[in-house]
Design a protein around this motif. Structure first.
Motif, mmCIF file in Angstrom:
data_model
loop_
_atom_site.group_PDB
_atom_site.id
_atom_site.type_symbol
_atom_site.label_atom_id
_atom_site.label_comp_id
_atom_site.label_asym_id
_atom_site.label_seq_id
_atom_site.Cartn_x
_atom_site.Cartn_y
_atom_site.Cartn_z
ATOM 1 N N SER A 166 36.624 22.929 -1.346
ATOM 2 C CA SER A 166 37.657 22.833 -2.364
ATOM 3 C C SER A 166 38.965 22.373 -1.705
ATOM 4 O O SER A 166 39.166 22.532 -0.505
ATOM 5 C CB SER A 166 37.846 24.176 -3.064
ATOM 6 N N GLN A 167 39.823 21.820 -2.522
ATOM 7 C CA GLN A 167 41.099 21.310 -2.048
ATOM 8 C C GLN A 167 42.211 22.301 -2.404
ATOM 9 O O GLN A 167 42.072 23.094 -3.338
ATOM 10 C CB GLN A 167 41.389 19.947 -2.698
ATOM 11 N N PRO A 168 43.346 22.262 -1.673
ATOM 12 C CA PRO A 168 44.463 23.155 -2.004
ATOM 13 C C PRO A 168 44.858 23.004 -3.476
ATOM 14 O O PRO A 168 44.923 21.892 -3.990
ATOM 15 C CB PRO A 168 45.587 22.667 -1.082
ATOM 16 N N GLY A 169 45.058 24.133 -4.139
ATOM 17 C CA GLY A 169 45.455 24.128 -5.542
ATOM 18 C C GLY A 169 44.310 23.999 -6.526
ATOM 19 O O GLY A 169 44.508 24.112 -7.733
ATOM 20 N N GLU A 170 43.102 23.772 -6.037
ATOM 21 C CA GLU A 170 41.939 23.603 -6.904
ATOM 22 C C GLU A 170 41.372 24.968 -7.283
ATOM 23 O O GLU A 170 41.219 25.840 -6.428
ATOM 24 C CB GLU A 170 40.883 22.792 -6.146
ATOM 25 N N LEU A 171 41.048 25.141 -8.557
ATOM 26 C CA LEU A 171 40.423 26.390 -9.001
ATOM 27 C C LEU A 171 38.991 26.461 -8.472
ATOM 28 O O LEU A 171 38.269 25.466 -8.489
ATOM 29 C CB LEU A 171 40.393 26.466 -10.520
ATOM 30 N N ILE A 181 33.571 27.655 1.097
ATOM 31 C CA ILE A 181 34.353 27.222 -0.062
ATOM 32 C C ILE A 181 35.462 26.288 0.397
ATOM 33 O O ILE A 181 35.661 25.215 -0.163
ATOM 34 C CB ILE A 181 34.942 28.443 -0.804
ATOM 35 N N SER A 182 36.201 26.713 1.412
ATOM 36 C CA SER A 182 37.251 25.866 1.964
ATOM 37 C C SER A 182 37.548 26.291 3.387
ATOM 38 O O SER A 182 37.275 27.422 3.792
ATOM 39 C CB SER A 182 38.524 25.918 1.108
ATOM 40 N N LYS A 183 38.084 25.341 4.138
ATOM 41 C CA LYS A 183 38.435 25.628 5.520
ATOM 42 C C LYS A 183 39.650 24.785 5.894
ATOM 43 O O LYS A 183 39.657 23.577 5.657
ATOM 44 C CB LYS A 183 37.266 25.312 6.452
ATOM 45 N N THR A 184 40.648 25.462 6.438
ATOM 46 C CA THR A 184 41.813 24.775 6.964
ATOM 47 C C THR A 184 41.928 25.167 8.434
ATOM 48 O O THR A 184 41.073 25.872 8.966
ATOM 49 C CB THR A 184 43.099 25.186 6.220
ATOM 50 N N GLU A 185 43.004 24.754 9.050
ATOM 51 C CA GLU A 185 43.216 25.099 10.450
ATOM 52 C C GLU A 185 43.331 26.617 10.643
ATOM 53 O O GLU A 185 42.963 27.150 11.681
ATOM 54 C CB GLU A 185 44.496 24.402 10.928
ATOM 55 N N ASP A 186 43.832 27.316 9.629
ATOM 56 C CA ASP A 186 44.147 28.740 9.767
ATOM 57 C C ASP A 186 43.254 29.688 8.977
ATOM 58 O O ASP A 186 43.287 30.896 9.199
ATOM 59 C CB ASP A 186 45.597 28.992 9.329
#
Length: 131
Positions: A27-32, A50-55
């Motif tokens: 999922s992308q930032p801000g996506e439900l 579901i999602s993964k960022t650097e942090d």
């Protein structure tokens, strides 16, 4: 649901078979993101990110009844939220029953294990540590 007619059409079977083995896009930032209980679909679902960022990493963890995740540690803080089912979570010298609607968090480096008592899905949040 809405896709019932789509699934029943023979020309769409290869799409369905391909979809079941495709990795689910993050999922992308801000996506439900829907993290409702899967109910009957739980048995056919697999764990996915579901999602993964650097942090931060969010994982929908699917555990069939009887599944054990042996004792391990995470380098960052974690939260574990039970969406459905029941697991026994062992950490800090105690075993706790974690059921739908309950969550707990652990600090970095705390040894813990999980045992699924019923078919379960969990929302796992990992704070990632950088070397």
């Amino acid at each position: 649901g809405c896709l019932g007619h789509f699934y029943s059409r023979p020309e769409n079977r290869s799409f369905i078979q391909e979809y079941k083995i495709m990795a689910i896009p993050h999922s992308q930032p801000g996506e439900l993101v829907d993290v409702q209980p899967l109910g009957d679909a739980l048995a056919n679902q697999k764990t996915y990110t579901i999602s993964k960022t650097e942090d931060l990493e969010l994982i929908r963890l699917i555990l069939p009844a009887g599944k054990i995740i042996p004792t391990h540690r995470t380098p960052g803080q974690i939260t574990v939220q039970c969406i459905e089912g029941e697991v026994h979570f062992s950490a800090m010298g105690q075993e706790q029953k974690l059921e739908a609607g309950q969550l707990l968090f652990l600090l970095p480096g705390v040894p813990h294990s999980v045992r699924a008592v019923k078919d379960s899905s969990l929302l796992l949040t990992l704070v990632l540590q950088h070397k």
